[in-house]
Design an enzyme around this catalytic site. Structure first.
Site, PDB file in Angstrom:
ATOM      1  N   GLY A 112      -8.701   4.705   6.899  1.00 11.84           N
ATOM      2  CA  GLY A 112      -8.129   6.050   7.175  1.00 11.84           C
ATOM      3  C   GLY A 112      -6.737   6.229   7.523  1.00 11.84           C
ATOM      4  O   GLY A 112      -6.306   7.285   6.861  1.00 11.84           O
ATOM      5  N   PHE A 113      -6.038   5.065   7.956  1.00 10.28           N
ATOM      6  CA  PHE A 113      -4.680   5.425   8.298  1.00 10.28           C
ATOM      7  C   PHE A 113      -3.895   4.150   8.078  1.00 10.28           C
ATOM      8  O   PHE A 113      -4.640   2.870   8.253  1.00 10.28           O
ATOM      9  CB  PHE A 113      -4.795   5.888   9.956  1.00 10.28           C
ATOM     10  N   SER A 129       0.803  -1.134   0.038  1.00 13.67           N
ATOM     11  CA  SER A 129       0.098  -0.012  -0.012  1.00 13.67           C
ATOM     12  C   SER A 129       0.630   1.244  -0.090  1.00 13.67           C
ATOM     13  O   SER A 129       1.592   1.448   0.805  1.00 13.67           O
ATOM     14  CB  SER A 129      -0.835   0.084   1.191  1.00 13.67           C
ATOM     15  N   MET A 152      -8.424   8.918  -0.453  1.00 15.17           N
ATOM     16  CA  MET A 152      -9.307   9.162   0.391  1.00 15.17           C
ATOM     17  C   MET A 152      -9.712  10.633   0.528  1.00 15.17           C
ATOM     18  O   MET A 152      -8.809  11.532   0.086  1.00 15.17           O
ATOM     19  CB  MET A 152      -8.391   9.299   1.879  1.00 15.17           C
ATOM     20  N   ASP A 187      -7.106  -5.969   4.204  1.00 12.24           N
ATOM     21  CA  ASP A 187      -6.382  -4.628   4.497  1.00 12.24           C
ATOM     22  C   ASP A 187      -6.586  -4.055   5.602  1.00 12.24           C
ATOM     23  O   ASP A 187      -7.662  -3.772   6.186  1.00 12.24           O
ATOM     24  CB  ASP A 187      -7.185  -3.790   3.325  1.00 12.24           C
ATOM     25  N   HIS A 205      -8.313   1.509  -4.206  1.00  7.70           N
ATOM     26  CA  HIS A 205      -9.152   1.478  -2.948  1.00  7.70           C
ATOM     27  C   HIS A 205     -10.025   2.887  -2.785  1.00  7.70           C
ATOM     28  O   HIS A 205      -9.060   3.623  -2.137  1.00  7.70           O
ATOM     29  CB  HIS A 205      -8.588   0.999  -1.833  1.00  7.70           C
ATOM     30  N   MET A 234     -11.791   5.363  -1.108  1.00 10.31           N
ATOM     31  CA  MET A 234     -12.315   5.628   0.380  1.00 10.31           C
ATOM     32  C   MET A 234     -13.089   7.155   0.176  1.00 10.31           C
ATOM     33  O   MET A 234     -12.569   8.120   0.686  1.00 10.31           O
ATOM     34  CB  MET A 234     -11.616   5.574   1.696  1.00 10.31           C
ATOM     35  N   MET A 257     -11.937  -5.058   5.214  1.00  7.63           N
ATOM     36  CA  MET A 257     -10.976  -4.189   6.152  1.00  7.63           C
ATOM     37  C   MET A 257     -10.945  -4.853   7.346  1.00  7.63           C
ATOM     38  O   MET A 257     -11.817  -5.176   8.257  1.00  7.63           O
ATOM     39  CB  MET A 257     -11.887  -2.735   6.369  1.00  7.63           C
ATOM     40  N   GLY A 280       0.859  -2.122   4.252  1.00 10.46           N
ATOM     41  CA  GLY A 280       1.465  -0.833   3.995  1.00 10.46           C
ATOM     42  C   GLY A 280       2.601  -0.784   4.876  1.00 10.46           C
ATOM     43  O   GLY A 280       4.064  -0.767   4.281  1.00 10.46           O
TER      44      GLY A 280
HETATM   45  C1  DX5 Z   1      -5.929   2.146   5.627  1.00  9.12           C
HETATM   46  C2  DX5 Z   1      -5.701   1.725   4.052  1.00  9.12           C
HETATM   47  C3  DX5 Z   1      -4.847   0.507   4.139  1.00  9.12           C
HETATM   48  C4  DX5 Z   1      -3.370   0.869   4.785  1.00  9.12           C
HETATM   49  C5  DX5 Z   1      -2.860  -0.364   5.467  1.00  9.12           C
HETATM   50  O1  DX5 Z   1      -7.147   2.980   5.575  1.00  9.12           O
HETATM   51  O2  DX5 Z   1      -6.894   1.033   3.132  1.00  9.12           O
HETATM   52  O3  DX5 Z   1      -4.609   0.259   2.942  1.00  9.12           O
HETATM   53  O4  DX5 Z   1      -2.356   1.491   4.033  1.00  9.12           O
HETATM   54  O5  DX5 Z   1      -1.845   0.015   6.052  1.00  9.12           O
HETATM   55  P1  DX5 Z   1      -1.197  -1.075   7.015  1.00  9.12           P
HETATM   56  O6  DX5 Z   1      -0.721  -2.196   6.408  1.00  9.12           O
HETATM   57  O7  DX5 Z   1      -0.012  -0.273   7.730  1.00  9.12           O
HETATM   58  O8  DX5 Z   1      -2.247  -1.293   8.224  1.00  9.12           O
HETATM   59 ZN    ZN Z   2      -6.493   0.120   1.327  1.00  6.36          ZN
END
Ligand code: DX5
Ligand code: ZN
Length: 219
Positions: free
Chosen positions: A141-142, A7, A36, A174, A65, A67, A136, A196
């Site tokens: 969001g983060f 990610s 986002m 994810d 993705h 959001m 999810m 990520g």
């Molecule tokens: C969160 C995102 C993810 C995020 C995952 O809202 O959709 O794709 O980058 O990050 P990690 O792998 O660090 O949880």
């Molecule tokens: Zn994502």
């Protein structure tokens, strides 16, 4: 076979093209891109211009993705910018069936994402039209959040439903995926792992992805 989708959210945004090359050369299967809007989620990232700019720098498929609220307004732009897969949130779509068919008409792979609290039932009448479902395992969001264990049972139930219906569905997971959580979700039936911080957050991204693959294979 399990695929790894780093990610971009956890990459160094001051040198994105290099970061993409780094994971591509290290054997990433897809590039996961988190869009986002500061409305559907409390954070803002990037839009189609960034995809467009990165397209020339990679051969990796862009797994987008979304959001964002009202994703139907931007699907064509993201497709045009190079998205191979467009995933919308069920919670952001009053007319999910229509949106899924819009994605397919654009020639992209169609995905639907479900927040941790959203039951699988919302997919009952669209599942057969989907290429992938994104479960999810954190609240979106983060990056860098802690994995929510209830996602495992949800993945298992979805894999069973897909098998019963004879569907070859990609199940993507994810949030909070690392070598400890990867075996739990792959054993339950996920085959696309978004990561990520467990990839971009590591000095050796090749070893980071290898560790995820090894962990998934041990499931
Ligand atoms: C969160 C995102 C993810 C995020 C995952 O809202 O959709 O794709 O980058 O990050 P990690 O792998 O660090 O949880
Ligand atoms: Zn994502």
């Amino acid at each position: 076979m399990v695929k790894i989708a780093p990610s971009l959210l956890s990459a160094d945004f001051s040198r994105l093209a290099e970061e993409v090359r780094r994971v591509e050369e290290a054997g990433a299967d897809l590039l996961h891109m988190d869009v986002m809007d500061g409305r559907f989620v409390p954070n803002i990232t990037f839009g189609p211009l960034v995809l467009e700019a990165l397209k020339a720098h990679t051969r990796l498929e862009m797994d987008v993705h979304l959001m964002i609220v009202e994703p139907e307004r931007y699907l064509a732009d993201f497709r045009q910018a190079g998205a191979a897969t467009l995933t919308v949130h069920a919670e952001a779509c009053a007319h999910l069936h229509r949106v899924v068919h819009q994605i397919k008409e654009l020639g992209a792979r169609a995905g639907v994402a479900l927040n941790p609290h959203t039951p699988l039932d919302v997919l009952d009448y669209v599942l057969g039209d989907l290429d992938q479902v994104l479960i999810m395992s954190v609240n979106p969001g983060f990056g860098g959040q802690r994995f929510i264990p209830a996602a495992v049972e949800k993945i298992r139930a979805l894999r069973n439903r897909a098998a019963e219906a004879g569907l070859r569905l990609d199940i993507e997971v994810d949030g909070g995926i690392n070598p400890e959580t990867a075996p739990l979700v792959t054993k339950a039936g996920a085959n696309l792992l978004v990561a990520g911080s467990a990839v971009f957050g590591q000095r050796d991204v090749a070893e980071a992805m290898a560790a995820l693959r090894r962990a998934a294979a041990n499931a």
